[in-house]
Motif scaffolding. Structure first.
Motif, PDB file in Angstrom:
ATOM      1  N   GLY A 134       0.818  -1.216   0.000  1.00 13.86           N
ATOM      2  CA  GLY A 134       0.000   0.000   0.000  1.00 13.86           C
ATOM      3  C   GLY A 134       0.847   1.259   0.000  1.00 13.86           C
ATOM      4  O   GLY A 134       0.554   2.224  -0.716  1.00 13.86           O
ATOM      5  N   GLN A 135       1.918   1.247   0.807  1.00 13.87           N
ATOM      6  CA  GLN A 135       2.806   2.405   0.834  1.00 13.87           C
ATOM      7  C   GLN A 135       3.491   2.599  -0.512  1.00 13.87           C
ATOM      8  O   GLN A 135       3.628   3.730  -0.992  1.00 13.87           O
ATOM      9  N   LEU A 136       3.932   1.493  -1.098  1.00 19.47           N
ATOM     10  CA  LEU A 136       4.560   1.593  -2.416  1.00 19.47           C
ATOM     11  C   LEU A 136       3.576   2.126  -3.451  1.00 19.47           C
ATOM     12  O   LEU A 136       3.935   2.952  -4.302  1.00 19.47           O
ATOM     13  N   GLU A 137       2.337   1.650  -3.367  1.00 21.14           N
ATOM     14  CA  GLU A 137       1.332   2.151  -4.304  1.00 21.14           C
ATOM     15  C   GLU A 137       1.092   3.643  -4.100  1.00 21.14           C
ATOM     16  O   GLU A 137       0.932   4.393  -5.068  1.00 21.14           O
ATOM     17  N   ALA A 138       1.083   4.081  -2.813  1.00 23.91           N
ATOM     18  CA  ALA A 138       0.914   5.510  -2.539  1.00 23.91           C
ATOM     19  C   ALA A 138       2.097   6.311  -3.081  1.00 23.91           C
ATOM     20  O   ALA A 138       1.925   7.392  -3.661  1.00 23.91           O
ATOM     21  N   GLN A 139       3.316   5.770  -2.898  1.00 22.17           N
ATOM     22  CA  GLN A 139       4.496   6.444  -3.432  1.00 22.17           C
ATOM     23  C   GLN A 139       4.458   6.502  -4.951  1.00 22.17           C
ATOM     24  O   GLN A 139       4.820   7.511  -5.559  1.00 22.17           O
ATOM     25  N   VAL A 140       4.021   5.394  -5.558  1.00 21.86           N
ATOM     26  CA  VAL A 140       3.911   5.383  -7.021  1.00 21.86           C
ATOM     27  C   VAL A 140       2.890   6.415  -7.486  1.00 21.86           C
ATOM     28  O   VAL A 140       3.115   7.151  -8.462  1.00 21.86           O
ATOM     29  N   ALA A 141       1.751   6.487  -6.765  1.00 19.77           N
ATOM     30  CA  ALA A 141       0.730   7.475  -7.132  1.00 19.77           C
ATOM     31  C   ALA A 141       1.266   8.895  -6.980  1.00 19.77           C
ATOM     32  O   ALA A 141       1.039   9.757  -7.839  1.00 19.77           O
ATOM     33  N   GLN A 142       2.010   9.139  -5.875  1.00 23.40           N
ATOM     34  CA  GLN A 142       2.592  10.466  -5.673  1.00 23.40           C
ATOM     35  C   GLN A 142       3.633  10.773  -6.742  1.00 23.40           C
ATOM     36  O   GLN A 142       3.704  11.895  -7.249  1.00 23.40           O
ATOM     37  N   ALA A 143       4.442   9.754  -7.082  1.00 18.69           N
ATOM     38  CA  ALA A 143       5.440   9.959  -8.134  1.00 18.69           C
ATOM     39  C   ALA A 143       4.771  10.256  -9.471  1.00 18.69           C
ATOM     40  O   ALA A 143       5.237  11.107 -10.241  1.00 18.69           O
ATOM     41  N   ARG A 144       3.661   9.562  -9.744  1.00 21.42           N
ATOM     42  CA  ARG A 144       2.937   9.843 -10.982  1.00 21.42           C
ATOM     43  C   ARG A 144       2.389  11.262 -10.985  1.00 21.42           C
ATOM     44  O   ARG A 144       2.449  11.960 -12.006  1.00 21.42           O
ATOM     45  N   GLU A 145       1.854  11.677  -9.818  1.00 20.99           N
ATOM     46  CA  GLU A 145       1.330  13.043  -9.728  1.00 20.99           C
ATOM     47  C   GLU A 145       2.443  14.065  -9.931  1.00 20.99           C
ATOM     48  O   GLU A 145       2.273  15.050 -10.661  1.00 20.99           O
ATOM     49  N   THR A 146       3.602  13.804  -9.274  1.00 23.82           N
ATOM     50  CA  THR A 146       4.743  14.708  -9.451  1.00 23.82           C
ATOM     51  C   THR A 146       5.202  14.727 -10.901  1.00 23.82           C
ATOM     52  O   THR A 146       5.521  15.780 -11.462  1.00 23.82           O
ATOM     53  N   TYR A 147       5.227  13.550 -11.516  1.00 26.77           N
ATOM     54  CA  TYR A 147       5.640  13.463 -12.915  1.00 26.77           C
ATOM     55  C   TYR A 147       4.693  14.251 -13.814  1.00 26.77           C
ATOM     56  O   TYR A 147       5.131  14.969 -14.725  1.00 26.77           O
ATOM     57  N   GLN A 148       3.395  14.134 -13.539  1.00 34.07           N
ATOM     58  CA  GLN A 148       2.422  14.881 -14.334  1.00 34.07           C
ATOM     59  C   GLN A 148       2.605  16.386 -14.140  1.00 34.07           C
ATOM     60  O   GLN A 148       2.496  17.168 -15.095  1.00 34.07           O
ATOM     61  N   GLU A 149       2.889  16.788 -12.881  1.00 32.00           N
ATOM     62  CA  GLU A 149       3.130  18.210 -12.631  1.00 32.00           C
ATOM     63  C   GLU A 149       4.363  18.689 -13.379  1.00 32.00           C
ATOM     64  O   GLU A 149       4.374  19.784 -13.953  1.00 32.00           O
ATOM     65  N   HIS A 150       5.422  17.863 -13.362  1.00 30.73           N
ATOM     66  CA  HIS A 150       6.633  18.233 -14.092  1.00 30.73           C
ATOM     67  C   HIS A 150       6.356  18.310 -15.598  1.00 30.73           C
ATOM     68  O   HIS A 150       6.867  19.204 -16.283  1.00 30.73           O
TER      69      HIS A 150
END
Length: 471
Positions: A80-96
């Protein structure tokens, strides 16, 4: 009677014997019952031991199952934590990606404007026909912010907040600049582009030595948060050209655009750190230095990143952006340590002069400064070094000799009066002094008496933004 007693005796003995036999039987029954009871207890004990062994086995099995369940639960939590990190990384990637798209659009727009300017500069100017109005420049008004983060980092409190601090630093910086530029009369919303240059090999160790941060990731998170805001750009200049060269390259290309309203510099000397470097650009022409001084320098605002006394001769020419640059590792804008080796490194200190600090003139030149000044001694006349700015000549020029109609009347002036300046060089010197060196009489008393005493206008800056108010 004796026979009766004899007959009774056996009866008593018999009774005793019978009683004894009964007691023996009773004791025998008790012993048998005791043996049965002990046997029953032993049997129960054996059964309980067997049941205890089974319970222990079940308990061990349950413990193993519980450990497996906990391990599985921890594994699921980790997933679950990894999935949350992946989701956050995806969000950061989209922002970038979004920020990159915005930056590419902005750069494409700037490139198009630059191409148009270059095209216009190569084409002859045709006079407008009667009744035809010139097309207005539809480009959005721009404000450039160039920060040397190695010399002028953001405040310690903002850096310590990491990613959130980077976003907050951008918000505070933009808010202060919007407040400072609110008086500009522009059509459309002003677009702000901010370039943060820093050398991680210098900034991170300095922050750690000053105990501002304990982990380099704090600084990386800070600049990452700053870069997530559209219009912000971060450039790590470690092992590359100094920040001043990057700034000069941007200003020599973008600074001349007509839609650039203001330029804010932090952590760099506008004369020694930028103007000198502009003249050393690979594609610089002979006229670039003069054009830069005439068209770009008037747009430049120097941001104060140190306490007022530490800004030396530039103290009264700076503006303050509250809550932005209050770092414990901020450095003075010492040009000698940051100009490339191929550029001049000598520097002259110019204290802010006052129009009332000179005695009455002995001679006048009729209101115009002569382009040729006679040498004051028989020594060899100094020559202007074209690789240095006029403010960085050796020996330094005397402002009063070349800019004041009455000349210099000081008995022991430590500046040179012997240079031969061309009209263009005189104009550059006048514009630079008018821009960078405030009138100390106006700053101290609230008014300048130069015109009343000598006629003509004072050579020094009278910008009220850099002066205290007087009633």
């Amino acid at each position: 009677m004796q026979s009766g007693m004899v007959g009774a005796a056996p009866s008593i003995a018999q009774q005793v014997q019978d009683q004894t036999e009964r007691d023996c039987e009773t004791w025998q029954d008790l012993i048998t019952a005791q043996d049965d009871f002990v046997a029953t207890l032993l049997q129960h004990r054996a059964e309980l031991q067997h049941r205890l062994a089974e319970a222990q086995q079940q308990s061990s099995a349950l413990k193993e199952q519980s450990a497996s369940a906990r391990a599985e639960q921890e594994r699921l939590v980790g997933i679950g934590q990894l999935e949350a990190q992946v989701a956050q990384a995806r969000e950061t990637y989209q922002e970038h990606l979004k920020a990159q798209e915005e930056a590419e659009k902005t750069l494409a727009n700037l490139d198009a404007q630059l191409a148009q300017l270059n095209l216009r500069s190569t084409q002859p100017v045709e006079p407008l026909k009667a009744g035809v109005r010139a097309k207005a420049d539809r480009s959005p008004p721009l404000v450039l912010v160039l920060i040397n983060g190695t010399v002028a980092p953001f405040s310690d409190a903002l850096i310590q907040k990491g990613t959130a601090g980077g976003r907050e630093a951008s918000s505070v910086l933009r808010g202060q600049i919007e407040l400072d530029t609110s008086s500009l009369s522009t059509e459309g919303d002003v677009k702000l582009l901010c370039f943060l240059y820093y050398d991680r090999l210098q900034v991170i160790p300095s922050l750690e030595r000053s105990r501002v941060i304990s982990n380099p990731s704090t600084w990386r998170n800070f600049v990452d948060g700053f870069s997530r805001v559209t219009g912000n750009f971060i450039i790590d200049v470690a092992n590359s050209a100094p920040a001043e060269e990057h700034m000069a390259a941007v200003l020599s290309k973008v600074g001349f655009m007509t839609n650039v309203q203001q330029v804010y510099l932090a952590g760099v000397h506008p004369e020694h750190g930028v103007s000198d470097v502009v003249e050393q650009q690979p594609d610089a022409t002979a006229q670039l230095g003069e054009a830069f001084l005439d068209q770009v320098m008037p747009k430049i605002n120097l941001v104060r990143h140190l306490p007022l006394p530490a800004m030396d001769e530039l103290a009264d020419s700076t503006i303050e952006l509250a809550g932005v640059f209050e770092s414990s590792i901020a450095l003075p804008t010492d040009a000698t340590s940051r100009i490339p080796a191929s550029l001049p490194t000598s520097r002259s200190a110019y204290p802010a002069a006052s129009s009332s600090s000179r005695p009455a003139p002995a001679t006048t030149y009729g209101g115009s400064t002569p382009s040729v000044v006679a040498p004051s001694t028989s020594q060899k006349r100094p020559v202007i070094n074209p690789n240095k700015s006029l403010m960085n000549q050796n020996p330094p020029l005397c402002f009063w000799t070349y800019l004041a109609p009455q000349g210099c009347s000081a008995r022991h002036c430590d500046r040179s009066h012997d240079y031969r300046l061309t009209p263009a060089e005189q104009r550059r010197l006048r514009d630079t002094v008018k821009k960078l060196y405030p009138c100390s009489e106006l700053r101290k008393t609230g008014k300048c008496t130069y015109a009343a005493k000598h006629g003509g206008s004072c050579m020094f800056a009278h910008d009220v933004k850099a002066m205290p108010r007087f009633d």
